[in-house]
Design a protein around this motif. Sequence first.
Motif, PDB file in Angstrom:
ATOM      1  N   ARG A  30      -9.407  -0.864  -1.698  1.00 20.75           N
ATOM      2  CA  ARG A  30     -10.305  -1.385  -0.658  1.00 20.75           C
ATOM      3  C   ARG A  30     -10.089  -2.883  -0.476  1.00 20.75           C
ATOM      4  O   ARG A  30      -9.949  -3.370   0.648  1.00 20.75           O
ATOM      5  N   GLU A  40     -11.323   4.538   1.327  1.00 17.92           N
ATOM      6  CA  GLU A  40     -11.406   4.081  -0.064  1.00 17.92           C
ATOM      7  C   GLU A  40     -12.865   4.012  -0.512  1.00 17.92           C
ATOM      8  O   GLU A  40     -13.198   4.376  -1.639  1.00 17.92           O
ATOM      9  N   THR A  77      -7.471  -4.637  -1.224  1.00 19.20           N
ATOM     10  CA  THR A  77      -6.150  -4.871  -0.646  1.00 19.20           C
ATOM     11  C   THR A  77      -6.169  -4.642   0.859  1.00 19.20           C
ATOM     12  O   THR A  77      -5.604  -5.430   1.619  1.00 19.20           O
ATOM     13  N   TYR A  78      -6.833  -3.581   1.305  1.00 20.17           N
ATOM     14  CA  TYR A  78      -6.938  -3.361   2.753  1.00 20.17           C
ATOM     15  C   TYR A  78      -7.676  -4.516   3.429  1.00 20.17           C
ATOM     16  O   TYR A  78      -7.297  -4.940   4.522  1.00 20.17           O
ATOM     17  N   GLU A  79      -8.702  -5.032   2.795  1.00 20.62           N
ATOM     18  CA  GLU A  79      -9.410  -6.167   3.376  1.00 20.62           C
ATOM     19  C   GLU A  79      -8.497  -7.388   3.484  1.00 20.62           C
ATOM     20  O   GLU A  79      -8.522  -8.100   4.484  1.00 20.62           O
ATOM     21  N   GLN A 107       0.815  -1.208   0.000  1.00 22.20           N
ATOM     22  CA  GLN A 107       0.000   0.000   0.000  1.00 22.20           C
ATOM     23  C   GLN A 107       0.853   1.264   0.000  1.00 22.20           C
ATOM     24  O   GLN A 107       0.324   2.365  -0.054  1.00 22.20           O
ATOM     25  N   LEU A 146      -6.071   0.181   9.527  1.00 23.62           N
ATOM     26  CA  LEU A 146      -6.410  -0.412   8.229  1.00 23.62           C
ATOM     27  C   LEU A 146      -7.910  -0.295   7.949  1.00 23.62           C
ATOM     28  O   LEU A 146      -8.316  -0.035   6.815  1.00 23.62           O
ATOM     29  N   ARG A 178      -9.458   1.593   4.803  1.00 20.04           N
ATOM     30  CA  ARG A 178     -10.423   0.909   3.951  1.00 20.04           C
ATOM     31  C   ARG A 178     -11.681   1.756   3.772  1.00 20.04           C
ATOM     32  O   ARG A 178     -12.200   1.897   2.679  1.00 20.04           O
ATOM     33  N   GLN A 179     -12.164   2.317   4.868  1.00 26.43           N
ATOM     34  CA  GLN A 179     -13.379   3.136   4.794  1.00 26.43           C
ATOM     35  C   GLN A 179     -13.172   4.378   3.929  1.00 26.43           C
ATOM     36  O   GLN A 179     -14.072   4.795   3.211  1.00 26.43           O
TER      37      GLN A 179
END
Length: 188
Positions: A140, A166, A142-144, A28, A159, A163-164
Motif C-alpha cells: 500500500r 491492498e 509503495t503504491y502511494e 511492484q 494505481l 492500492r485499495q
Amino acid sequence: MWKYNKYLQYPIHIKNKDLVMAKYLLTQYGGPYGELGAALRYLNQRYTMPDDLGKATLTDIASEEFGHVEMICTMIYQLMQGATVEELEKAGLGKNFAQHGVSLFPSDVFGVPFNVANVGATSDPLADIAEDLAAEQKARATYEHLIELTSDPDVIQPLLFLRQREVVHYQRFKELYERYAKMLNKKI
C-alpha cells in the motif's frame, strides 16, 4: 484451479510514454513488496493454515495478486510503447534492454532480480499472517509513493485501484489473524 478471463481487473489505457515511471513500476513486479512475491508467498502459506477458511483466503488473495502482476506488466508495457534504445538507456533501462530486449524481467527498480528468499513461510499461522499484514501495508505504501511520482491520470487510476485492493487484503488478513489468535488460544 484458475479460470482465466481475458480482461484486466481494472482497465488500463495509458496514452503517454513515460519510461521513468515504467522503471519505477518494476518495483511492484519483482521488488521486495511486489505483487509476484505476494502471490507466491500466499500460495505457499495456504497449505499450513489450520482450516479451510485460511486456505481459501490465502488462495483467493494469491490469485488476485497474480491479476495484479498482469496489471503492473500491462502498465509497464504501455508506458514503454514505442521507446527507442536511446530513450531506454536514458531512463536507466539499458541494462534490461541489453539482456531482455523490451521484454520484462522480474526485478526491482534498481534492477535487482526477483528473489524467492523473500517468500516467507513458517508453518505458524499467526507468524505467517502477521507477515502478510505487513506485506500488504508495505505494498500500500509503495503504491502511494508511485502515485506521488506521476501526474498522469491514466497511471494514477489503476494505481489507486491496486492500492485499495491492498487495503482490502489487509482487512481480510486482520480478520483471519484475529480468528486464529482466538482459535489457537494465543494472546495478541
